[in-house]
Design an enzyme around this catalytic site. Structure first.
Site, short mmCIF file in Angstrom:
data_model
loop_
_atom_site.label_atom_id
_atom_site.label_comp_id
_atom_site.label_asym_id
_atom_site.label_seq_id
_atom_site.Cartn_x
_atom_site.Cartn_y
_atom_site.Cartn_z
CE LYS A 259 20.60 25.57 76.66
NZ LYS A 259 21.29 26.73 76.06
NE ARG A 260 25.35 20.96 68.45
CZ ARG A 260 24.84 22.08 67.97
NH1 ARG A 260 23.66 22.49 68.39
NH2 ARG A 260 25.51 22.79 67.07
#
Length: 265
Positions: free
Chosen positions: A92-93
Site C-alpha cells: 500500500k505504498r
C-alpha cells in the site's frame, strides 16, 4: 516473461482456485525468536495449502514490525512459495519521484514480488515507477474493506453523482493493462457495481472471514464471465485454522461451487 495477469490466470486454472491466502504471521508476544516463529508459521501454511491457493499475499507490516530479522524471515518465506504461484506483496505504498522509485526497487527488485498493492491517492506519477518493471502487476486501492472507508470512498462526485471509488477505479484502470483493483470482499454492492463497469478487470478482494465477508457472496458479486477476475483474500480463517490445508481446500471448493452457480444465471 509473461505478464502478471497471464501468470495469475494460469495459476487459477491449474489450481481451479480463486483463493489468495494472506501470510500475516503474528508470533507469540513472549517469543524469544519472533523471526524464526514467523518463518515456521509461514512454512507450515505454505506447505499445507499450496495445492489449493492461486496466490499468496504477505502483508509487509507483519515483517517490518520485527526490523531486519523480520524482513529476513519474509525473504526466506518467499523462497518457500512454489514458482508457479504468484506472490502479491501487500505494501500500500504511495509516494512520487525518487521515493516511489526506491519503493519499486525494494518490492520488485530486491524482494522480486510478482505484484504489489499501492494507494493511487497521489496520482499516476506515484505508480509509474512500478509500471517500469515489465511483467509485474499492480493492485490499486479502490474500495477497501474497513468500516471507515465510506467516509471518503463513498463520497459523491459531482456532477455525475458517482461514488468517489468509481471514479478512482476508472482512472486507475486507464493507466495500464498491468493494473487491477483492490475491491472489498465484504462490500458486495461495490463488487457488483465495479464488475458491471469493468468486465475484464482483476479484483483483489480482502475482508473475507474476520471482517465479515463471505467468500461465496464475494465471488457471485465480482466474478467475470470467464469464471476468473477475482481473488478472494483469506487470512486468519486459513492460517489460524487447526488444519490450514483443510480450511484452504474448503474455501477453494466453496468458491468453485459459487462460480458455477453464478455463471448458470
Amino acid at each position: 516473461m509473461k505478464d502478471f495477469f497471464t501468470r495469475l490466470e494460469e495459476s487459477c486454472r491449474v489450481k481451479d482456485s480463486l483463493l489468495c491466502v494472506g501470510l500475516d504471521p503474528a508470533p507469540p508476544k513472549d517469543s524469544k525468536n519472533p523471526a524464526q516463529a514467523i518463518l515456521d508459521m509461514n512454512a507450515r501454511v505454505i506447505e499445507e495449502t499450496k495445492d489449493y491457493v492461486a496466490a499468496y499475499k504477505p502483508n509487509m507490516a507483519f515483517y517490518e514490525a520485527y526490523g531486519s530479522e523480520g524482513l529476513k524471515a519474509l525473504e526466506s518465506s518467499l523462497k518457500l512459495i512454489p514458482k508457479d504461484t504468484p506472490v502479491i506483496l501487500d505494501a500500500k505504498r504511495c509516494d512520487i519521484g525518487n521515493t516511489a522509485s526506491a519503493y519499486a526497487l525494494s518490492l520488485f527488485g530486491h524482494l522480486a514480488a510478482d505484484a504489489v498493492t499501492l494507494s493511487p491517492y497521489m496520482g499516476r506519477d506515484g505508480v509509474d515507477p512500478f509500471l517500469s518493471y515489465p511483467g509485474r502487476g499492480i493492485f490499486l486501492l479502490a474500495r477497501t474493506s474497513n468500516p471507515a472507508a465510506k467516509e471518503i470512498q463513498d463520497l459523491r462526485v459531482q456532477p455525475s453523482g458517482e461514488f468517489l471509488y468509481q471514479v478512482v477505479a476508472r482512472q486507475c484502470l486507464s493507466w495500464s493493462e498491468a493494473i487491477g483493483l483492490v475491491v472489498a470482499g465484504n462490500d458486495y454492492p461495490a463488487l457488483s457495481l465495479l464488475r458491471s463497469e469493468h468486465p475484464r478487470a482483476w479484483f483483489l478482494s480482502p475482508g473475507i472471514g474476520a471482517q465479515g465477508g463471505e467468500a461465496d457472496k464475494a465471488v457471485k458479486a465480482g466474478i467475470r464471465a470467464d469464471s476468473l477476475g477475482l481473488l478472494a483474500v483469506v487470512v486468519r480463517a486459513v492460517c489460524e485454522a487447526p488444519d490450514p490445508g483443510k480450511a484452504a481446500r474448503e474455501f477453494r471448493d466453496l468458491m468453485r461451487a459459487s462460480v458455477t452457480a453464478a455463471l448458470k444465471k
